[in-house]
Write an enzyme that holds these catalytic residues in place. Structure first.
Site, short mmCIF file in Angstrom:
data_model
loop_
_atom_site.label_atom_id
_atom_site.label_comp_id
_atom_site.label_asym_id
_atom_site.label_seq_id
_atom_site.Cartn_x
_atom_site.Cartn_y
_atom_site.Cartn_z
N CYS A 74 0.87 -1.17 0.00
CA CYS A 74 0.00 0.00 0.00
C CYS A 74 0.91 1.23 0.00
O CYS A 74 1.74 1.37 0.89
CB CYS A 74 -0.90 0.00 1.24
SG CYS A 74 -1.85 1.51 1.49
N CYS A 183 -0.69 3.69 -6.47
CA CYS A 183 -1.68 3.05 -5.59
C CYS A 183 -1.87 1.64 -6.11
O CYS A 183 -2.13 1.45 -7.32
CB CYS A 183 -3.00 3.82 -5.59
SG CYS A 183 -4.32 2.99 -4.63
#
Length: 262
Positions: A74, A183
């Site tokens: 992440c 992302c």
């Protein structure tokens, strides 16, 4: 430490399965535990302190469940918590942001675009790290507040999804030759991104898998068994949406997902 122990991979939700896929392709005999913090997604709207608290709980959970290395799959969590987790973790930590920087080929582009969560973009970490490596590479960054929540809820359920995506991507000048996906959720909508952006798409997942390999090798932790490793899935929130989207992306059935409260 036992070489048969697991690689722990975690994300705020679904996005980390894009990294999981690359790790399992490169290291098919490794055992993997995936944790999606679907109860607290998205991380991109939280403070650094809030993200660090959530990440510390996840790292403790993964370590307790027999992990030998942990991947922060992440971008937001990597920026907010990597240094903190690196200090407190008893096992090696790999963060996606370094892999993302390494996924940009040297001396290839003059201008690139970067899309990510508001937290990731507002941190300024990507332009800073890119500038350290190539001071002549110009970057354009766009925070995409709506994308991660839409992907988690089911991208195809939003009739205006392509309009919203195009609004973000068209903020990047046409002179940009490549688009860095900052992302891990974004490869889940890669086809739509390719329909809008005409240049190269840079997905850090493959480079992250190589970094995992190098780290395990350096610590003498590579699994030496020839048999295929097992993959276990844990989430903190809704199991059904996660299962449906994860199965579609990974291309195989996930028989069981465990819901845990950490």
């Amino acid at each position: 430490m036992n070489k048969d122990y697991n690689i722990g991979v975690f994300d705020s939700g679904l996005g980390g399965i894009t990294v999981l896929r690359e790790i399992s392709k490169l290291l098919p005999n490794e055992n993997i535990i995936y944790f999606g913090d679907t109860k607290n997604v998205p991380y991109g709207e939280k403070t650094q302190e809030e993200i660090q608290i959530l990440c510390e709980r996840i790292v403790r959970f993964l370590f307790t469940n027999g992990c030998k290395l942990i991947v922060i799959a992440c971008n937001t969590a990597s920026i907010a918590a990597y240094e903190y987790l690196h200090k407190i973790s008893p096992i090696p930590i790999v963060g996606i942001i370094n892999s993302a920087i390494d996924s940009i080929p040297n001396n290839t582009y003059k201008e690139i675009g970067i899309i990510g969560t508001p937290f990731t973009i507002n941190s300024g970490e990507y332009p800073k790290k890119i500038k350290e490596r190539d001071e002549n590479l110009k970057t354009y960054s766009v925070g995409c507040e709506k994308l991660c929540p839409m992907i988690e809820k089911g991208w195809e359920n939003f009739s205006d999804r392509r309009v919203i995506l195009a609004d973000y991507i068209t903020r990047i000048p046409k002179s940009a030759e490549a688009l860095l996906l900052a992302c891990t959720h974004y490869p889940l909508i890669l086809n739509d991104i390719k329909d809008i952006f005409e240049g190269d798409i840079l997905d850090p997942g493959e480079e992250c898998a190589r970094e995992v390999f190098r780290t395990l090798k350096n610590h003498n932790l590579l699994n030496s068994k020839n048999e295929k490793g097992k993959i276990e899935f844990y989430v903190s929130g809704d199991k059904d949406i996660f299962q449906k989207k994860a199965q579609e992306f990974l291309g195989y059935e996930i028989n069981k997902i465990f819901k845990v409260n950490i």
